[in-house]
Design an enzyme around this catalytic site. Structure first.
Site, PDB file in Angstrom:
ATOM      1  CG  ASP A  67      -4.803  -5.471  21.538  1.00  0.00           C
ATOM      2  OD1 ASP A  67      -4.286  -4.115  21.674  1.00  0.00           O
ATOM      3  OD2 ASP A  67      -5.597  -5.625  20.860  1.00  0.00           O
ATOM      4  CG  ASP A 136     -11.677  -9.892  12.098  1.00  0.00           C
ATOM      5  OD1 ASP A 136     -11.932  -9.437  13.420  1.00  0.00           O
ATOM      6  OD2 ASP A 136     -10.923 -10.662  12.002  1.00  0.00           O
ATOM      7  CG  HIS A 138     -10.392  -8.186  16.224  1.00  0.00           C
ATOM      8  ND1 HIS A 138      -9.653  -8.504  15.007  1.00  0.00           N
ATOM      9  CD2 HIS A 138     -10.238  -7.121  16.698  1.00  0.00           C
ATOM     10  CE1 HIS A 138      -8.981  -7.404  15.006  1.00  0.00           C
ATOM     11  NE2 HIS A 138      -9.307  -6.451  15.980  1.00  0.00           N
ATOM     12  CD  GLU A 143      -7.785 -11.400  14.124  1.00  0.00           C
ATOM     13  OE1 GLU A 143      -9.005 -11.158  14.035  1.00  0.00           O
ATOM     14  OE2 GLU A 143      -6.959 -10.762  13.488  1.00  0.00           O
TER      15      GLU A 143
HETATM   16  C1  GLP Z   1      -7.121  -3.405  16.361  1.00  0.00           C
HETATM   17  C2  GLP Z   1      -6.991  -3.391  18.171  1.00  0.00           C
HETATM   18  C3  GLP Z   1      -8.649  -3.601  18.475  1.00  0.00           C
HETATM   19  C4  GLP Z   1      -9.278  -2.540  18.011  1.00  0.00           C
HETATM   20  C5  GLP Z   1      -9.503  -2.806  16.388  1.00  0.00           C
HETATM   21  C6  GLP Z   1     -10.279  -1.649  15.992  1.00  0.00           C
HETATM   22  O1  GLP Z   1      -7.157  -4.681  15.542  1.00  0.00           O
HETATM   23  N1  GLP Z   1      -6.446  -4.613  18.189  1.00  0.00           N
HETATM   24  O2  GLP Z   1      -8.338  -3.709  19.883  1.00  0.00           O
HETATM   25  O3  GLP Z   1     -10.437  -2.382  18.420  1.00  0.00           O
HETATM   26  O4  GLP Z   1      -8.012  -2.540  15.960  1.00  0.00           O
HETATM   27  O5  GLP Z   1      -9.527  -0.396  15.389  1.00  0.00           O
HETATM   28  P1  GLP Z   1     -10.208   0.839  15.161  1.00  0.00           P
HETATM   29  O6  GLP Z   1     -10.667   1.563  16.262  1.00  0.00           O
HETATM   30  O7  GLP Z   1      -9.005   1.749  14.592  1.00  0.00           O
HETATM   31  O8  GLP Z   1     -11.285   0.816  14.213  1.00  0.00           O
END
Ligand code: GLP
Length: 263
Positions: A67, A136, A138, A143
């Site tokens: 993404d 959440d 995702h 989402e």
């Molecule tokens: C973002 C990304 C996800 C990732 C998530 C968790 O929203 N789009 O791909 O898994 O954050 O991030 P973190 O690893 O910083 O908790």
């Protein structure tokens, strides 16, 4: 899903880097799906070490990132393009011509998303997709409510995601409200999936996505429908799992099963 619980974040990162290294050694032109966020930083550090000290060769692999924020050009420090260069690509011998990260400043996001899907198809699909998990539930930026059939597209971010990710920006107002993300359908077509999660703040959602019902309201639950999904957790992220004893037993006795099936 195979659940692996490591005592610490460092060990979780080592086990997941070893997992990825094994797949690259097995298939030199592996198509590797990559994730951003704090979670995979340790894994990427370990992959860089395996490249430097043990000669792990990335020269033939192709990578696709999950993404990117809409509106951020690749050189913006908060873009996922920048994150990938800064945390992984500059330390390994990946061929930049085989690196794909969604382009946040594309003029035509819809056309771009179709092109991105076509590139994944052109190389024969993703062999191994790395995932983190949002607060959440995702995966990518899918989402709650995202269809399990969804493909790469533009997605509006949830309030919780904006708040969670605000820590990377100067002000919460600077967090983009939209992103390009691979769809849940795109992700679960990967031949293998590896999701990693750490820390107490992920414990509730980790338990829900592994042991709760499959629902589009927690898009990570789509992994329950996958035949080759592995989850690697640290102890704190695993703390709310009900069947921890079972997962540990399976892991420790895997050799017995492998012997039984002659592998
Ligand atoms: C973002 C990304 C996800 C990732 C998530 C968790 O929203 N789009 O791909 O898994 O954050 O991030 P973190 O690893 O910083 O908790």
């Amino acid at each position: 899903m195979e659940i692996i619980i490591a005592p610490t974040y460092e060990e979780m990162s080592q086990i997941s880097a070893q997992f990825i290294a094994r797949e690259i050694k097995r298939k030199h032109d592996l198509v590797l799906g990559l994730a951003t966020g704090d979670t995979p930083i340790g894994t990427y550090k370990e992959l860089a070490r395996l490249h430097n000290e043990e000669g792990l060769d990335f020269s033939k692999i192709t990578t696709f990132n999950l993404d990117e924020y809409i509106g951020l050009p690749p050189l913006n420090k908060n873009s996922y393009n920048y994150f990938m260069q800064d945390n992984l690509f500059k330390y390994i011998n990946v061929n930049q011509a085989n690196v794909y990260v969604p382009q946040g400043n594309t003029e035509d996001p819809e056309e771009f998303c179709e092109w991105y899907e076509a590139q994944i198809k052109r190389v024969g699909g993703i062999d191994l997709q790395i995932l983190g998990i949002g607060g959440d539930g995702h995966i990518g930026f899918n989402e709650p409510g995202s269809s399990f059939a969804s493909r790469t597209r533009v997605k509006a971010l949830e309030r919780q995601t904006i708040e969670d990710n605000a820590r990377f920006f100067d002000r919460e107002e600077d967090v983009p409200r939209f992103a390009i993300t691979m769809g849940v359908g795109t992700i679960i077509e990967s031949k293998k999936i590896l999701l990693i999660a750490n820390g107490a703040k992920k414990a509730r959602i980790v338990a829900e996505f592994i042991e709760g019902p499959v629902t589009c309201q927690i898009t990570a639950t789509a992994l329950q429908l996958h035949t080759h999904a592995t989850v690697i957790l640290d102890e704190t992220a695993a703390s709310k799992l009900k069947r921890k004893v079972y997962y540990n037993w399976v892991r420790n006795n895997k050799h017995i099963i492998q012997k039984m099936v002659g592998r």
